[in-house]
Design an enzyme around this catalytic site. Structure first.
Site, PDB file in Angstrom:
ATOM      1  N   ILE A   1      -6.015  -7.761   5.586  1.00 37.47           N
ATOM      2  CA  ILE A   1      -5.425  -8.841   6.236  1.00 37.47           C
ATOM      3  C   ILE A   1      -5.263  -8.977   7.289  1.00 37.47           C
ATOM      4  O   ILE A   1      -4.516  -9.643   8.340  1.00 37.47           O
ATOM      5  CB  ILE A   1      -4.459  -8.645   5.111  1.00 37.47           C
ATOM      6  CG1 ILE A   1      -5.406  -9.823   3.863  1.00 37.47           C
ATOM      7  CG2 ILE A   1      -3.287 -10.286   5.319  1.00 37.47           C
ATOM      8  CD1 ILE A   1      -4.559  -9.603   2.007  1.00 37.47           C
TER       9      ILE A   1
ATOM     10  N   ASP B   1       1.596 -10.262   1.331  1.00 32.34           N
ATOM     11  CA  ASP B   1       2.039  -8.756   0.788  1.00 32.34           C
ATOM     12  C   ASP B   1       1.886  -8.922  -0.921  1.00 32.34           C
ATOM     13  O   ASP B   1       2.798  -9.900  -1.246  1.00 32.34           O
ATOM     14  CB  ASP B   1       3.790  -7.676   0.875  1.00 32.34           C
ATOM     15  CG  ASP B   1       4.016  -6.914   0.479  1.00 32.34           C
ATOM     16  OD1 ASP B   1       3.195  -6.525  -0.020  1.00 32.34           O
ATOM     17  OD2 ASP B   1       5.194  -6.183   0.718  1.00 32.34           O
TER      18      ASP B   1
ATOM     19  N   ASN C   1       5.644  -5.633  -5.269  1.00 33.41           N
ATOM     20  CA  ASN C   1       6.388  -5.340  -6.342  1.00 33.41           C
ATOM     21  C   ASN C   1       7.302  -6.377  -6.683  1.00 33.41           C
ATOM     22  O   ASN C   1       7.527  -6.329  -5.179  1.00 33.41           O
ATOM     23  CB  ASN C   1       6.531  -4.150  -6.720  1.00 33.41           C
ATOM     24  CG  ASN C   1       7.185  -3.811  -8.048  1.00 33.41           C
ATOM     25  OD1 ASN C   1       7.940  -3.894  -8.527  1.00 33.41           O
ATOM     26  ND2 ASN C   1       6.479  -2.568  -8.442  1.00 33.41           N
TER      27      ASN C   1
ATOM     28  N   GLU D   1       0.208  -2.961  -0.821  1.00 34.35           N
ATOM     29  CA  GLU D   1       2.266  -3.446  -0.250  1.00 34.35           C
ATOM     30  C   GLU D   1       2.093  -1.771   0.741  1.00 34.35           C
ATOM     31  O   GLU D   1       3.342  -1.946   1.300  1.00 34.35           O
ATOM     32  CB  GLU D   1       2.520  -3.237  -1.051  1.00 34.35           C
ATOM     33  CG  GLU D   1       4.426  -3.820  -0.981  1.00 34.35           C
ATOM     34  CD  GLU D   1       5.394  -3.742  -1.666  1.00 34.35           C
ATOM     35  OE1 GLU D   1       5.674  -3.721  -2.643  1.00 34.35           O
ATOM     36  OE2 GLU D   1       5.940  -4.997  -1.520  1.00 34.35           O
ATOM     37  N   GLU D   2       1.898  -0.760  -0.220  1.00 36.20           N
ATOM     38  CA  GLU D   2       3.214   0.673   0.656  1.00 36.20           C
ATOM     39  C   GLU D   2       2.444   0.998   1.583  1.00 36.20           C
ATOM     40  O   GLU D   2       2.838   1.315   2.531  1.00 36.20           O
ATOM     41  CB  GLU D   2       2.825   1.944  -0.757  1.00 36.20           C
ATOM     42  CG  GLU D   2       3.599   2.145  -1.552  1.00 36.20           C
ATOM     43  CD  GLU D   2       2.801   0.692  -2.820  1.00 36.20           C
ATOM     44  OE1 GLU D   2       2.122   0.519  -2.629  1.00 36.20           O
ATOM     45  OE2 GLU D   2       3.493   1.091  -4.154  1.00 36.20           O
TER      46      GLU D   2
ATOM     47  N   ALA E   1      -3.460  -2.839  -8.653  1.00 40.75           N
ATOM     48  CA  ALA E   1      -2.652  -1.718  -9.267  1.00 40.75           C
ATOM     49  C   ALA E   1      -1.900  -2.936 -10.922  1.00 40.75           C
ATOM     50  O   ALA E   1      -1.892  -2.496 -11.841  1.00 40.75           O
ATOM     51  CB  ALA E   1      -1.332  -1.750  -8.928  1.00 40.75           C
TER      52      ALA E   1
HETATM   53  N1  AR6 Z   1      -6.181  -6.675   2.532  1.00 41.39           N
HETATM   54  C1  AR6 Z   1      -7.389  -7.268   1.845  1.00 41.39           C
HETATM   55  N2  AR6 Z   1      -7.129  -6.767   0.984  1.00 41.39           N
HETATM   56  C2  AR6 Z   1      -6.307  -5.204   0.496  1.00 41.39           C
HETATM   57  C3  AR6 Z   1      -5.776  -4.707   1.037  1.00 41.39           C
HETATM   58  C4  AR6 Z   1      -5.985  -5.067   2.711  1.00 41.39           C
HETATM   59  N3  AR6 Z   1      -5.197  -4.484   3.553  1.00 41.39           N
HETATM   60  N4  AR6 Z   1      -5.137  -3.642   0.950  1.00 41.39           N
HETATM   61  C5  AR6 Z   1      -6.066  -3.573   0.064  1.00 41.39           C
HETATM   62  N5  AR6 Z   1      -6.541  -5.017  -0.628  1.00 41.39           N
HETATM   63  P1  AR6 Z   1      -2.976  -4.035  -5.243  1.00 41.39           P
HETATM   64  P2  AR6 Z   1      -1.892  -5.361  -6.674  1.00 41.39           P
HETATM   65  C6  AR6 Z   1      -7.233  -5.448  -2.171  1.00 41.39           C
HETATM   66  O1  AR6 Z   1      -3.285  -2.728  -5.366  1.00 41.39           O
HETATM   67  O2  AR6 Z   1      -2.677  -5.243  -7.757  1.00 41.39           O
HETATM   68  C7  AR6 Z   1       2.571  -1.723  -4.812  1.00 41.39           C
HETATM   69  O3  AR6 Z   1       2.324  -0.391  -6.356  1.00 41.39           O
HETATM   70  C8  AR6 Z   1      -8.264  -3.923  -2.629  1.00 41.39           C
HETATM   71  O4  AR6 Z   1      -9.011  -4.255  -3.122  1.00 41.39           O
HETATM   72  O5  AR6 Z   1      -2.420  -3.267  -3.700  1.00 41.39           O
HETATM   73  O6  AR6 Z   1      -0.774  -7.138  -6.674  1.00 41.39           O
HETATM   74  C9  AR6 Z   1       3.369  -2.715  -4.500  1.00 41.39           C
HETATM   75  O7  AR6 Z   1       3.901  -2.372  -4.787  1.00 41.39           O
HETATM   76  C10 AR6 Z   1      -6.903  -3.536  -3.893  1.00 41.39           C
HETATM   77  O8  AR6 Z   1      -7.575  -3.341  -4.942  1.00 41.39           O
HETATM   78  O9  AR6 Z   1      -2.524  -5.246  -5.473  1.00 41.39           O
HETATM   79  C11 AR6 Z   1       2.800  -3.090  -6.634  1.00 41.39           C
HETATM   80  O10 AR6 Z   1       3.505  -2.751  -7.554  1.00 41.39           O
HETATM   81  C12 AR6 Z   1      -6.742  -5.595  -3.849  1.00 41.39           C
HETATM   82  O11 AR6 Z   1      -6.286  -5.531  -2.817  1.00 41.39           O
HETATM   83  C13 AR6 Z   1       1.654  -3.244  -7.197  1.00 41.39           C
HETATM   84  O12 AR6 Z   1       0.837  -1.770  -6.041  1.00 41.39           O
HETATM   85  C14 AR6 Z   1      -5.189  -5.201  -4.659  1.00 41.39           C
HETATM   86  O13 AR6 Z   1      -3.800  -4.765  -4.223  1.00 41.39           O
HETATM   87  C15 AR6 Z   1       0.830  -4.579  -6.683  1.00 41.39           C
HETATM   88  O14 AR6 Z   1      -0.513  -4.199  -7.057  1.00 41.39           O
END
Ligand code: AR6
Length: 521
Positions: free
Chosen positions: A284, A295, A298, A313-314, A433
């Site tokens: 992204i 983003d 959370n 996000e982190e 997550a």
């Molecule tokens: N660009 C595109 N896709 C991505 C990228 C990126 N830079 N980074 C990760 N992905 P996740 P959630 C994909 O788990 O399930 C945090 O702690 C990658 O396949 O971060 O919404 C927040 O603070 C990954 O498995 O998002 C929340 O507490 C998928 O995107 C929680 O995680 C989902 O990324 C949100 O979790």
């Protein structure tokens, strides 16, 4: 015909709109009832100077409680009696002591921080910070010399931000614009753990509905992840405290809340799906530059950035540390809310992800700025639902919640002609997550994007089979001219079927079977 490769309806990346190319000129920067600006606006308009706007701190539930407020006290325990002193006296004494040194050790930092946080003397550990500095390779060990500069920056808080910062509270749409130097100063204070009333874990504590902001949670419990986080953050502080660095811009944080009655009636939406670019390559923040970047948040903005979390996000917050300051004033996001951040700067690059994440060195951010001197970077934080069981999500209540959340994040400002609205860069929102179904969530995002007439660049983040399945699903829906309303109805049927089976049928397979039953013959 069979055997022939069908042409996909997906578009190319270059067909999508990005800022600054599709940017509409802004009105001059101005205060409003819902927009608080922390620089002198008149001076900014005349000479582009970023001088802090004068003001007074306010010790009130609607404002950030600043460490230099005269109402902020600490209790000092003596042999005979306890005395209360104004906390900033102690904080600025400690910070000034650190600032006078040419090199400060972690022990100095620990001692200083504990002086004005006596309650946490036995609770806060600095092991990770000690290990970090000890183990740092020689060529990177600038930490002891940057710490005094950070202390100097932090102790200047009353000059940088004399004015009270309103909290971005639940149910309110309002914005805050700060200069990048003001953000650096706030973050230096967060590093030195100066923010009062922000450390209690008690569910009844005053700020229990706000993310943490003081950095103490980064300093204990050593891990390789912590090391990489600290490398990124120290690089940021090293850059912003360097005399030669000119942080010359502004950043806006906007909380947006959409009332239930203003949410779409999904069942009756006549829009068809927008353009879609889909790829398993890239991410992204790089390939999506200039678009609205999602983003995967959370509801406590920034998630585990100051703790052990290290996913999308982190990582975003570590690469763009100015985002972290949103934790100071953004109350937990409600189902109908999101946070936009315009103008944050990327300071670092990274490689790997989660356990393999590594800080990959400085990033030179050379994207242009808008009329308010904000970098042309737009990020929107939307928090998906966290499903402990995959099955929970196949329910129209949950699906509608996710549609409304995405709609809130994707809806552009009113009165902007559509040619001037950048498209959306997203991916598997809520599917890491938070355990969501990537096909369902992709569809939800496409439906919300359709409703606001924005196109989508979707990054499957190395997942080749997801790329293929989403492409097929999209082609099917576009070829059938399926409307958002019809899709909403179909999702209702899908949920009903899914409830009856022990393991859910794949959504893309189910859609094909339902919409094109003959192709199965
Ligand atoms: N660009 C595109 N896709 C991505 C990228 C990126 N830079 N980074 C990760 N992905 P996740 P959630 C994909 O788990 O399930 C945090 O702690 C990658 O396949 O971060 O919404 C927040 O603070 C990954 O498995 O998002 C929340 O507490 C998928 O995107 C929680 O995680 C989902 O990324 C949100 O979790």
């Amino acid at each position: 015909a069979r055997g022939e490769e069908k042409r996909s309806y997906c578009c190319c990346l270059r067909e999508l709109k990005r800022v600054p190319k599709c940017h509409v000129e802004l009105e001059p920067l101005a205060f409003s009832r819902t927009h608080t600006i922390f620089i002198d606006v008149n001076e900014f308009r005349e000479s582009r100077k970023l001088r802090p706007q004068p003001g007074q701190p306010v010790w009130h539930k609607d404002f950030v409680k600043m460490p230099f407020s005269p109402e902020c006290h600490i209790r000092k325990t003596g042999f005979v009696s306890n005395t209360e002193v104004v906390r900033w006296q102690e904080v600025s004494k400690q910070l000034d002591n650190l600032a006078r040194k040419t090199n400060a050790s972690v022990a100095d930092i620990e001692k200083a921080i504990k002086k004005y946080n006596p309650k946490y003397e036995d609770q806060w550990s600095f092991d990770a910070l000690h290990a970090f500095v000890q183990k740092a390779p020689k060529e990177e060990n600038y930490y002891s010399s940057v710490l005094p500069k950070m202390a100097k920056l932090a102790s200047n808080l009353p000059n940088w931000i004399p004015k009270a910062i309103p909290l971005l509270q639940k149910g309110q749409s309002r914005s805050i614009t700060l200069s990048q130097m003001q953000i650096a100063c706030l973050l230096a204070n967060a590093f030195f753990c100066t923010f009062p009333h922000r450390n209690s874990q008690n569910p009844r504590a005053e700020y229990h509905n706000y993310p943490t902001i003081n950095f103490n949670s980064l300093f204990g419990v050593w891990s390789e992840k912590k090391r990489e986080k600290l490398r990124a953050l120290f690089h940021y502080f090293h850059t912003v405290t360097n005399q030669a660095t000119h942080l010359q811009g502004l950043v806006t944080f906007e909380r947006r809340c959409i009332r239930d009655k203003d949410m779409p009636n999904w069942m009756s939406c006549k829009e068809t799906l927008p353009k879609l670019y889909i790829t398993s390559k890239g991410c992204i923040e790089e390939e999506g530059t200039g678009m609205l970047q999602v983003d995967f948040a959370n509801n406590m903005i920034g998630g585990g950035v100051l703790g052990s979390g290290l996913v999308q996000e982190e990582i975003l917050f570590l690469m763009n540390p100015e985002l972290i300051v949103s934790r100071l004033f953004t109350e937990r996001l409600g189902d109908n809310e999101c946070l936009f951040i315009k103008g944050s700067q990327q300071f670092s690059g990274y490689c790997g992800y989660s356990d393999t994440f590594e800080w990959a060195g400085p990033h030179r951010d050379d994207i242009p700025r808008d009329e308010w001197m904000r970098l042309h970077r737009q990020i929107v934080a939307i928090d998906a639902l966290h499903f402990r069981q995959m099955r929970e999500q196949y329910n129209m209540g949950q699906i509608t919640r996710e549609l409304n959340k995405a709609y809130c994040g994707f809806k552009p400002d009113d009165n902007i002609p559509s040619d001037y609205i950048p498209d959306i860069a997203t991916g598997s929102w809520g599917c890491g997550a938070f355990n969501g179904d990537p096909k369902l969530k992709a569809l939800i995002q496409l439906m919300a994007a359709a409703k606001v007439q924005r196109n989508v660049a979707f990054f499957t983040f190395n997942n080749v089979s997801l790329e293929k399945d989403l492409k097929n699903m999209y082609d099917l829906l576009v070829s059938q001219k399926t409307t958002v309303g019809k899709l909403y109805e179909l999702l209702g049927d899908y949920c009903a079927v899914t409830r009856l089976t022990s393991s859910p049928v794949d959504l893309s397979v189910w859609l094909r079977n339902t919409l094109e039953p003959r192709s199965q013959l």
